[in-house]
Scaffold this motif. Sequence first.
Motif, PDB file in Angstrom:
ATOM      1  N   LYS A 269       0.823  -1.216   0.000  1.00 16.82           N
ATOM      2  CA  LYS A 269       0.000   0.000   0.000  1.00 16.82           C
ATOM      3  C   LYS A 269       0.853   1.261   0.000  1.00 16.82           C
ATOM      4  N   GLU A 270       2.059   1.157   0.540  1.00 16.18           N
ATOM      5  CA  GLU A 270       2.869   2.374   0.658  1.00 16.18           C
ATOM      6  C   GLU A 270       4.294   2.211   0.135  1.00 16.18           C
ATOM      7  N   SER A 271       4.517   1.327  -0.823  1.00 16.68           N
ATOM      8  CA  SER A 271       5.894   1.155  -1.295  1.00 16.68           C
ATOM      9  C   SER A 271       6.320   2.384  -2.108  1.00 16.68           C
ATOM     10  N   HIS A 272       7.576   2.765  -2.000  1.00 18.62           N
ATOM     11  CA  HIS A 272       8.020   3.997  -2.658  1.00 18.62           C
ATOM     12  C   HIS A 272       9.460   3.882  -3.194  1.00 18.62           C
ATOM     13  N   ILE A 273       9.868   4.918  -3.924  1.00 20.55           N
ATOM     14  CA  ILE A 273      11.155   4.905  -4.621  1.00 20.55           C
ATOM     15  C   ILE A 273      12.327   4.794  -3.649  1.00 20.55           C
ATOM     16  N   GLY A 274      12.163   5.347  -2.440  1.00 20.27           N
ATOM     17  CA  GLY A 274      13.231   5.234  -1.442  1.00 20.27           C
ATOM     18  C   GLY A 274      13.539   3.782  -1.141  1.00 20.27           C
ATOM     19  N   GLN A 275      12.483   2.972  -1.033  1.00 19.23           N
ATOM     20  CA  GLN A 275      12.685   1.533  -0.776  1.00 19.23           C
ATOM     21  C   GLN A 275      13.348   0.861  -1.978  1.00 19.23           C
ATOM     22  N   LEU A 276      12.910   1.269  -3.180  1.00 22.66           N
ATOM     23  CA  LEU A 276      13.518   0.725  -4.400  1.00 22.66           C
ATOM     24  C   LEU A 276      15.018   0.964  -4.385  1.00 22.66           C
ATOM     25  N   ARG A 277      15.381   2.188  -4.069  1.00 27.80           N
ATOM     26  CA  ARG A 277      16.792   2.558  -4.064  1.00 27.80           C
ATOM     27  C   ARG A 277      17.570   1.731  -3.041  1.00 27.80           C
ATOM     28  N   TRP A 278      16.982   1.557  -1.853  1.00 30.47           N
ATOM     29  CA  TRP A 278      17.651   0.784  -0.799  1.00 30.47           C
ATOM     30  C   TRP A 278      17.831  -0.671  -1.239  1.00 30.47           C
ATOM     31  N   VAL A 279      16.771  -1.250  -1.791  1.00 26.82           N
ATOM     32  CA  VAL A 279      16.831  -2.662  -2.206  1.00 26.82           C
ATOM     33  C   VAL A 279      17.939  -2.852  -3.246  1.00 26.82           C
ATOM     34  N   LEU A 280      17.987  -1.926  -4.230  1.00 26.01           N
ATOM     35  CA  LEU A 280      18.985  -2.074  -5.294  1.00 26.01           C
ATOM     36  C   LEU A 280      20.404  -1.903  -4.748  1.00 26.01           C
ATOM     37  N   GLU A 281      20.579  -0.936  -3.855  1.00 30.07           N
ATOM     38  CA  GLU A 281      21.916  -0.727  -3.282  1.00 30.07           C
ATOM     39  C   GLU A 281      22.369  -1.942  -2.479  1.00 30.07           C
ATOM     40  N   GLU A 282      21.467  -2.442  -1.634  1.00 28.97           N
ATOM     41  CA  GLU A 282      21.818  -3.614  -0.821  1.00 28.97           C
ATOM     42  C   GLU A 282      22.148  -4.802  -1.711  1.00 28.97           C
ATOM     43  N   PHE A 283      21.316  -4.965  -2.764  1.00 31.84           N
ATOM     44  CA  PHE A 283      21.561  -6.091  -3.665  1.00 31.84           C
ATOM     45  C   PHE A 283      22.930  -5.972  -4.331  1.00 31.84           C
ATOM     46  N   LEU A 284      23.231  -4.784  -4.868  1.00 29.88           N
ATOM     47  CA  LEU A 284      24.478  -4.642  -5.637  1.00 29.88           C
ATOM     48  C   LEU A 284      25.712  -4.784  -4.751  1.00 29.88           C
ATOM     49  N   LYS A 285      25.611  -4.271  -3.527  1.00 30.94           N
ATOM     50  CA  LYS A 285      26.735  -4.449  -2.579  1.00 30.94           C
ATOM     51  C   LYS A 285      26.972  -5.934  -2.330  1.00 30.94           C
ATOM     52  N   ALA A 286      25.873  -6.645  -2.060  1.00 30.91           N
ATOM     53  CA  ALA A 286      26.006  -8.084  -1.756  1.00 30.91           C
ATOM     54  C   ALA A 286      26.514  -8.835  -2.982  1.00 30.91           C
ATOM     55  N   PHE A 287      25.972  -8.506  -4.165  1.00 35.27           N
ATOM     56  CA  PHE A 287      26.345  -9.266  -5.358  1.00 35.27           C
ATOM     57  C   PHE A 287      27.808  -9.038  -5.729  1.00 35.27           C
ATOM     58  N   PHE A 288      28.237  -7.762  -5.730  1.00 34.30           N
ATOM     59  CA  PHE A 288      29.630  -7.499  -6.121  1.00 34.30           C
ATOM     60  C   PHE A 288      30.602  -7.660  -4.954  1.00 34.30           C
ATOM     61  N   GLU A 289      30.058  -7.999  -3.784  1.00 37.69           N
ATOM     62  CA  GLU A 289      30.887  -8.279  -2.609  1.00 37.69           C
ATOM     63  C   GLU A 289      31.830  -7.112  -2.298  1.00 37.69           C
ATOM     64  N   VAL A 290      31.224  -5.912  -2.296  1.00 35.26           N
ATOM     65  CA  VAL A 290      31.978  -4.685  -1.976  1.00 35.26           C
ATOM     66  C   VAL A 290      31.268  -3.965  -0.823  1.00 35.26           C
ATOM     67  N   PRO A 291      32.001  -3.143  -0.046  1.00 33.61           N
ATOM     68  CA  PRO A 291      31.385  -2.493   1.107  1.00 33.61           C
ATOM     69  C   PRO A 291      30.374  -1.410   0.729  1.00 33.61           C
ATOM     70  N   GLY A 292      30.506  -0.826  -0.462  1.00 36.80           N
ATOM     71  CA  GLY A 292      29.553   0.221  -0.839  1.00 36.80           C
ATOM     72  C   GLY A 292      29.468   0.375  -2.344  1.00 36.80           C
ATOM     73  N   VAL A 293      28.310   0.849  -2.845  1.00 34.36           N
ATOM     74  CA  VAL A 293      28.171   1.191  -4.266  1.00 34.36           C
ATOM     75  C   VAL A 293      27.541   2.574  -4.354  1.00 34.36           C
TER      76      VAL A 293
END
Length: 376
Positions: free
Chosen positions: A239-263
């Motif tokens: 009911k309340e999903s927003h772009i901020g969550q999208l951004r967080w999900v993508l950042e967390e995913f890319l950090k985990a996938f590329f095994e780096v501390p930050g993107v």
Amino acid sequence: MSLEDDITRLRAELTAAIAAAADQAALEAARIAALGKKGSVSAMLASLGAMAAEARKSAGPAINGLKTEITRLIDERAKLINEAALSARLAAERVDVTLPVRPAPTATGRIHPVSQAWDEITAIFSDMGFKIAEGPDIETDWYNFTALNFPEGHPAREMHDTFFLNPGPDGTRKVLRTHTSPVQIRVMKQSNDKPAAPYLTAAMEPPIRVVMPGRTYRHDSDQTHTPMFHQVEGLVIDKESHIGQLRWVLEEFLKAFFEVPGVTLRFRPSYFPFTEPSMEVDVQCDRSGSEVKIGEGSDWLEILGCGMVHPNVLRNCGLDPEVYQGFAWGMGIDRLAMLKYGMPDLRAFFDADKRWLDHYGFRAFDMPTLFGGLSS
Ligand code: DAH
């Protein structure tokens, strides 16, 4: 002949027979011949009954002594025979543990980098609480385009270089899906259509959090494009999903996938019929050396498309856009694998060249998990 002589003779005979028994069967025959119902020792014992009391006094202990002795000899012989049988078996079944073991197929076979990346991606999103769903490779025009808000005759349909199948009896042409976005439709529609579509592996109603990996097809071939490739789609409806969550999900995913501390990500406005607003996402990287390094440097690399799900798409799936909203994204699995593992040419992925697979492939038992390490 005296009884004493009889006993001496019988003892000698039986002792020889027992010593000559080479196996359990021969020993058992000797035992029956001596101690069985009709055995020689038993017969001698039976003769005690007919003796005068005085004679029995000395004969009894002598005959019983013989019986005890023969029983003992048989037991000892049995033990020897058993030990010899065991030694023979151990000698026959001897294993030379110094011989090198031929490697099992699981040790020599390799997991394709696409399968590896696929498993890594689903492991990361599962860990974040996403379900995994899959849909069919052969799609109807409605799922691949219309439901995703591509108007009939809209040039965006041509953008995809679609492979069409021959027309069916009703004149419509199915397509090889050009992206994994139609699985979004199947997942959302499933929350309203019962019974559930059989090819979907996850049944869900809003709130929906799902990733959808799969094969996709476009009429395209060069160093970074193959006619068949892989995408992974993500969808969140609540009911309340927003772009901020999208951004967080993508950042967390890319950090985990590329095994780096930050993107560092850059969101650029873009256009997809099924999202509004639509964005393309670039990841910061360093391309100065021979390999691409994610999370550092001054270059940008486009890695995915995303946006807020268009109200028309929600409506097409029977969801009320006044109640529900959500975000979605789509990215190329092959491209992610190329970036992470440094393969220069996408076409080699599908050449089935064993030397390539030996070099770039992964060991079967190294399953990617977040706790065990994704690619270690
Ligand atoms: N389907 C798009 C493509 O193949 C990728 C994409 C873009 C998927 C935006 C999405 C999205 O879910 O929101 O190019």
